[in-house]
Each structure stands twice: as structure tokens, then as C-alpha cells.
Design a protein around this motif. Structure first.
Motif, PDB file in Angstrom:
ATOM      1  N   GLN A 203       1.100  -1.815  -0.030  1.00 55.37           N
ATOM      2  CA  GLN A 203      -0.205  -0.120  -0.357  1.00 55.37           C
ATOM      3  C   GLN A 203       1.076   1.036   0.130  1.00 55.37           C
ATOM      4  O   GLN A 203       1.512   1.451   1.219  1.00 55.37           O
ATOM      5  N   TYR A 207      -1.398   6.174   1.724  1.00 56.27           N
ATOM      6  CA  TYR A 207      -3.217   6.351   0.921  1.00 56.27           C
ATOM      7  C   TYR A 207      -3.662   6.533   2.259  1.00 56.27           C
ATOM      8  O   TYR A 207      -3.290   6.039   3.474  1.00 56.27           O
ATOM      9  N   ASP A 473      -4.043   3.978  -7.444  1.00 60.48           N
ATOM     10  CA  ASP A 473      -4.122   5.301  -6.142  1.00 60.48           C
ATOM     11  C   ASP A 473      -4.116   5.010  -4.275  1.00 60.48           C
ATOM     12  O   ASP A 473      -3.516   5.007  -3.881  1.00 60.48           O
ATOM     13  N   LYS A 474      -4.444   3.072  -4.908  1.00 58.68           N
ATOM     14  CA  LYS A 474      -3.968   2.584  -3.436  1.00 58.68           C
ATOM     15  C   LYS A 474      -2.464   2.203  -3.186  1.00 58.68           C
ATOM     16  O   LYS A 474      -2.095   2.078  -1.982  1.00 58.68           O
TER      17      LYS A 474
END
Length: 740
Positions: A203, A207, A473-474
């Protein structure tokens, strides 16, 4: 099933460990009141060494009380290993841990004053706010949470990440419990494993789940199964919840978790005075949130400190001078000169090659006797298509029948004829079955989830590592891994797993997959073509003398006879990126995209799993290697042809399809004058990689020194007071556990 990771600070949450920690009890007589005792106080405002510029902020910060609950929680997460693995007594361990907690409190207090001063006085800073000191004092009256949230910014990213980390930790701890109950109701996972690329399910550090693109509020909550903490209230966690979860299984797992915290081993929650169903209101959980915020405060200080230091890295010693990159150039030249001195021998250089990475640069390749003869240094990927068990048995029989130690190579020519016949029977299959039915499930149906991938038009559906592929995005992208090559075969999904029927590929089929996938990943900007294979083996079969050649008056095996084919990838214009080896890690370049495609094919097909752990493949030195002679010969020839070259050769393990990822020129690998000004900010360019390494190392060293200096200046008798009587009973664990 999706996997998750969590970002942890220096004082990471103890929640997950507390949920699973085993062993003897701590002190069974502990009570909630006992756990609230102060074991140490820290107040650096009493230090004579405190700068006068902080005078106005002394009263604002005040003293910090470290309570026994914190010490016990820290022991659960870290200290128990001191006892178990380092032979420390409990007294030694608790004193070490308390020292660490004290040092952390010193850093928090100093960082708080520094950031508060920045916020209150620097009207040019991004975080400046008029009346900041008064507002901070007012927030302090409401408690630690309020004051730290104000200092960081109530709506700041740091605060959202701290809250997210806390909630994530709690969900993860409950997950670990609930999974046991769910596994009781379903079939257990398999035990097979296959190496996965680095970075799977990693991750991004900054985030946190947002409500929407326009609303950056935290969209993630705790799921315990109780009212207010049900799955429908959990926001983004709902997408990551364990498969098959119900309120019943979740409540059961949560109760186990709370029971563990409340047991006589910990007494971290008060079962008599606290509503155990309201997890976020538990004092222990609130303390953990404060710890997260404190770590954010320390990190924020270092961020500000390092930003100021970084401004000097691209300049001369004259702070007013424009960027001339002299400090970076000096570091580069020093490393280059050191390598020129240390890499004079081929063996030293080869050792350095094996250690190359993003943070360990090999800038210089020496001239050796082997390079004088046309040899070259480089790296290769290796996709091994192996003999089957039955074919291996036959091969071993041929090795006994045709053994001849008098001949170079150790076998009579008939052995190679027989081996060639077996090579023609090899059929390889996709090796990623363990990513479906093994210890961890990484496969996912990509038909509707991924817009474009190889084989989609042909009905292929199953890709791997959904988090990295579908949620950029993560999750971080996987380095040197294209991620668009589906399982090559049919997949039938069952309640208890998957039924797989892999396609069978001979060497020509493998070559087609290799070349077609390269074209696909590069949007047909790169072409890969190989030489004709129709005449392979004819020379070996027709005349055994073709197997040998004269070298210095001696007959030696001519390993060129075992080269099935050779090829070269045409990188075209390299997608507009400077077409040099210094840019081979630039993600926009065709060189990188091709390497990523071939690397993924390695993970799909090779049975030589050792290569999967290498940075950019096996190192190939210019002279003799430890590889089998067939592999050594074809690797040398391919490396001479440069990056993008590939070849297939026969060997005693099967077919080797190798691809050259990188080659060294003699002398200074990247040129005498790297272009810092134009390339230092281009991701993947050598100048960028070198600068990021130089910056990270330099700032890390500076921050480490700064941390040590702060602790030295403020961890004093006048600023720290320990209350040993409050935690002395923990020393008795030596006796308690010797009798347990």
C-alpha cells in the motif's frame, strides 16, 4: 481475496500483537488503577540547553506522563522478544523499554515546540496561522488528541492517515481472529507456494480511503459486528472484508480480541467501567491513537528539517548560489573512483554485479583479459522449460550409457543426439497454479475488471495481484512486472478452489508467446524476431565431428551447436526516452516495458526460481562462469549483442530462453558527465536514481544525527523523572514465569 499492509511508525500500534500474544501472564494482580500509574515524566522545558527561541512555548507543551499501560503494551509488541531471544532479564527489558519511551517523549516534545513555533511565527510558511499559540493552548485543555490534531491540522492528511492506521490495525487484529472461524467452515488453503514479485499488495505510504475525489474525508471504519460498527458502516473496509464474514463470526472474533486485551496477562481494558462494544471509546484505543498522532508530529518535524537540508544538496556551499549539483557530482565521482580502484579484477567486479540495486550502483566495468578478447559483462533473465520427470529419467540413463571422461564435456556425441530427441518432446505449462490454490490466493477474474490485457479477445480471464493491477491509487505498481499476462489455460471456479487445465507449449509456442507479449506490452512499438530454427540439430546428428572444434590444439565441444535460435528486440525510438543504458529503468522507455514483459513471463513459466529473486537477472561475467557450458556460451554471445538480445539453448535441464536486460560498456558506464540538470527529476533515469539514493542516505544520516543530538541535549536528570516503584512489580516476572 485481497491482502493489505499497514504503515507503522517507530511506536507502532501494539493491537495486532496483543491479540495473538501467548506465554505466561504478566502480573495477575494488575488492576485498571495499577495500569494507570505514571512510570516516568518528561519535561524538556526544564533543560538549560533549550533554545531561547522556544521560551514562549515551554508552558504550552508542559510535561508528559508515561503510564504503566504504555510500558506493558510496548513490552507485548517488542520487549518479549528481548527476553526470549536476547537473554535479557525482565528488569533489564523493562528499563530498556522505558528508556525508549522516554526518548520518544523527548522527541515529541521537541518536535511539538518546533512545529508550533513554525506555525505561530513564520507567516511565509504553508501552515502559518495567526494566534496559533493561544489556539494550541486552548486545544490542549481538551486533551492530547485535540492539541495534536490542531498542531498537525484538524483536516490534514497526517491526521486522516493516523486515524486510518488505527482503524486498520483494529480491523486487521479482528481479521486474524475471524479468519480462524471462517476457515473452520470452509476448506483450508493449499500449501503450495510460488515466488511473487516484490511489492505485491504494498500500500502507498500516504494512502487513506476518501469518500470521493471532491470529498477527502476518511471513508473507512471499524467492523466489530456490534451496533454502529457493522459492515454497512465500515466504508472502504467493506471491499476488503474477509470472504464469508457475518455479524456472528465478527462479534465472536471481536470478543476474542477484547478478551485477550482484558485478560490478566494485559489488563489493557477495564471490563467493569468501559463499554467494551464501543471499541473507539476504549481508553487503550484512545492511547493508541495518541501514539499515532505523536509519531506523526515527529515525522512532520523531520519532514520540515529534511526539506531545509535538501535545499542545500543541489547547491554549492554557497547557500545563495543557484543549483550547480556540485555536491551530487562530487559524490558520483568519489563512488566512481572508488570502484575503479576496487574493481580491477573480474572476480571483484562480478561480486559487485551480484549486489547491484536501486541503491547500490555499479558505475564502472573494468578491462580484463576476457574483455580484451571480446567478452562483456551483463545480466540475463532465464526462462527454463524443463524436462518432465520421465524425460529426466531417460536423460540420466543416457548419461550413464554415453559417459566418457576422456572427452571434453564428459559424454560421447551420441548423448547429445539422444538429448536432442528428448528436448523435442518438452512441453511446458503455466507454473502459477499456487497463486490460485496455494497458501495465498492472488488470482482474480479480470474480464470485467481490467480494460485491456493480453489474451482477453481469446477468452482468457484470470490475472493476478488485483490490488496492484486494478487500484493504482492505493497500491504501488510492481517493479519490472507488466501484470497483463493471464493464466494460460482454462480455469473452473469451485466453492473449494479452482480446477486448472494449463495449455501445453513446446519451445516454438514459447517463442511465440515471448515475442507476441513483448509487442502487446509496448503497443507494437517493439518487434522481436528470431533466426530460423528448422536446421537446428542437423549438424549434431549428421556428423559427430561437428560437435568439436580445435582450440589451442585440443578438441573441445563447440557449444554453438546447442543454440536453437537467437533474436533481438528492436526498441524503436525507445518511446521518446534517451536510448541509452542509463535509462533502462525509466518506466516510460521501451527498454523497461520489454524487461517488465519478459520478467512476468519468467514468473509464469520458468522452473528456475532462483532467477526470480535477482534484481535484473543473473550476472554474466566476461570470462568463465559457474553456469553449465551451454548456458554460459549462449549468455556470453547474447550479452555481446547488447540489451534486448535473446536466445534459446539446449542444456541438461531443458530449454533455456534467455533475455539480456542490461550490459556494461568498458570504462565509465554512464559517461564522464551525467546530465544532472536535465535528468535529475526524470523517474528511472540514472541521474534521478542516483540523486534519490544520495538524498535518502544523506538526509537519513543527518536525521539520525539530529535525533541523537536532541536526545543527548534533553534526556537529562533535570527533564526526566522515573518512578520505578510504579513498575517494579514487573521485574518479578522472572520468578513468576519460572514457576509457570
Amino acid at each position: 481475496m485481497k491482502k493489505k499492509t499497514i504503515i507503522c511508525g517507530v511506536l507502532a500500534s501494539t493491537i495486532a500483537v496483543a491479540a495473538t500474544f501467548g506465554g505466561c501472564s504478566l502480573v495477575s494482580t494488575n488492576t485498571a488503577a495499577d495500569m494507570s500509574q505514571t512510570v516516568a515524566t518528561v519535561d524538556i522545558s526544564k533543560a538549560d540547553t533549550l533554545d531561547k527561541e522556544f521560551e514562549a512555548y515551554k508552558a504550552a507543551v508542559g510535561k508528559t506522563d508515561i503510564i504503566k499501560r504504555e510500558l506493558v503494551a510496548y513490552f507485548i509488541n517488542y520487549g518479549y522478544s528481548y527476553v526470549q531471544n536476547s537473554g535479557k532479564t525482565y528488569k533489564e527489558t523493562f528499563n530498556i523499554l522505558l528508556d525508549q519511551l522516554v526518548e520518544n517523549a523527548v522527541l515529541v516534545q521537541y518536535s511539538t515546540m518546533y512545529l508550533l513555533k513554525e506555525k505561530a511565527t513564520n507567516d511565509k510558511s504553508e501552515g502559518y496561522e495567526a494566534g496559533a499559540l493561544d489556539k494550541y493552548i486552548e486545544a490542549s485543555k481538551k486533551g492530547d488528541v485535540s492539541k495534536y490534531e490542531y498542531l498537525l491540522g484538524e483536516d490534514s492528511k497526517e491526521v486522516k492517515i493516523a486515524e486510518y492506521n488505527l482503524r486498520y490495525s483494529i480491523n486487521s487484529a479482528i481479521d486474524s481472529r475471524e479468519k480462524k472461524y471462517l476457515d473452520e467452515e470452509t476448506s483450508s488453503a493449499g500449501t503450495d507456494t510460488r515466488s511473487t514479485p516484490n511489492g505485491v499488495d504494498t500500500q502507498k505510504e500516504d494512502y487513506y480511503p476518501q469518500v470521493s475525489v471532491t470529498d477527502d474525508s476518511l471513508n473507512y471504519n471499524i467492523y466489530t459486528g456490534y451496533e454502529g460498527y457493522q459492515l454497512k458502516d465500515s466504508g472502504a473496509y467493506e471491499d476488503d472484508a474477509l470472504e464469508g464474514t457475518t455479524n456472528a463470526t465478527r462479534i465472536k472474533a471481536y470478543n476474542d480480541f477484547i478478551s485477550s486485551l482484558a485478560s490478566s496477562s494485559y489488563d489493557l481494558v477495564d471490563t467493569k467501567k468501559e463499554d467494551l462494544r464501543k471499541v473507539r471509546e476504549l481508553k487503550y484505543i484512545q492511547d493508541e491513537y495518541v501514539s499515532q498522532l505523536e509519531q506523526c508530529v515527529i515525522n512532520k518535524y523531520y519532514e520540515v528539517y529534511e526539506e531545509k537540508q535538501e535545499a542545500h544538496l543541489k547547491q554549492t556551499d554557497d547557500e545563495n548560489a543557484s543549483n550547480d549539483y556540485s555536491k551530487i557530482q562530487s559524490a558520483y565521482v568519489n563512488l566512481l573512483n572508488s570502484q575503479k580502484e576496487n574493481y580491477e579484477t573480474e572476480s571483484n567486479f562480478t561480486t559487485a554485479m551480484d549486489g547491484m540495486s536501486d541503491t547500490s550502483f555499479v558505475l564502472y566495468a573494468p578491462e580484463t583479459d576476457d574483455t580484451a578478447d571480446g567478452g562483456r559483462f551483463g545480466y540475463v533473465y532465464n526462462i527454463l522449460l524443463p524436462f518432465s520427470d520421465a524425460q529426466n529419467d531417460a536423460l540420466k540413463a543416457f548419461q550413464k550409457i554415453y559417459a566418457d571422461e576422456e572427452l571434453d564435456g564428459g559424454y560421447k556425441p551420441e548423448y547429445y543426439v539422444a538429448r536432442n530427441a528428448l528436448l523435442g518432446l518438452i512441453e511446458t505449462t503455466d507454473q502459477r497454479a499456487a497463486w490460485f490454490n496455494g497458501e495465498k490466493e492472488y488470482a482474480f477474474n479480470a474480464k470485467d475488471a481490467v480494460e485491456r490485457y493480453y489474451g482477453k479477445d481469446a477468452g482468457k480471464e484470470w490475472l493476478f495481484f488485483e490490488n496492484n493491477v486494478s487500484n493504482p491509487d492505493k497500491y504501488e505498481s510492481i517493479e519490472k512486472y507488466a501484470g497483463l499476462y493471464p493464466y494460460n489455460g482454462t480455469v473452473v471456479e469451485k466453492n473449494d478452489g479452482y480446477i486448472l487445465s494449463p495449455a501445453k507449449l513446446n519451445i516454438n509456442d514459447m517463442l511465440s508467446e515471448f515475442e507476441n507479449y513483448i509487442a502487446f506490452v509496448t503497443d507494437n512499438k517493439c518487434t522481436a524476431t528470431h533466426t530460423d530454427t528448422s536446421n537446428y540439430g542437423n549438424a549434431i546428428v549428421s556428423d559427430k565431428n561437428n560437435l568439436y572444434k580445435e582450440v589451442n590444439g585440443k578438441k573441445v565441444v563447440d557449444y554453438s551447436n546447442f543454440v536453437y535460435t537467437t533474436g533481438k528486440v528492436n526498441f524503436g525510438d525507445n518511446n521518446g526516452v534517451d536510448n541509452t543504458m542509463a535509462n533502462f529503468l525509466n518506466k516510460e522507455s521501451n527498454r523497461y516495458k520489454v524487461m517488465s514483459a519478459v520478467n512476468e513471463l519468467q514468473y509464469a513459466y520458468t522452473t528456475d526460481t532462483g532467477v526470480l529473486s535477482q534484481y535484473v537477472g543473473y550476472s554474466v561475467q566476461a570470462g568463465d562462469t559457474s553456469y553449465i557450458k551451454e548456458f554460459e556460451h549462449v549468455a556470453h554471445e547474447a550479452v555481446k549483442s547488447g540489451a534486448g538480445s535473446y536466445a534459446v539453448c539446449a542444456g541438461d535441464y531443458g530449454w533455456h530462453l534467455i533475455y539480456v536486460t542490461y550490459t556494461y560498456e568498458l570504462g565509465n558506464q554512464f559517461g564522464e558527465n551525467p546530465d544532472w540538470a536535465n535528468n535529475i527529476d526524470k523517474e528511472g533515469a540514472f541521474e534521478n536514481l542516483f540523486y534519490e539514493w544520495f538524498k535518502s542516505k544523506t538526509l537519513s544520516d543527518l536525521s539520525t544525527k539530529r535525533k541523537s543530538q536532541i536526545i543527548t541535549d534533553f534526556k537529562l536528570d533535570t527533564t526526566v523523572e522515573k518512578h520505578e516503584s510504579a513498575y517494579k512489580n514487573l521485574f518479578e516476572l522472572d520468578k513468576a514465569n519460572s514457576n509457570s
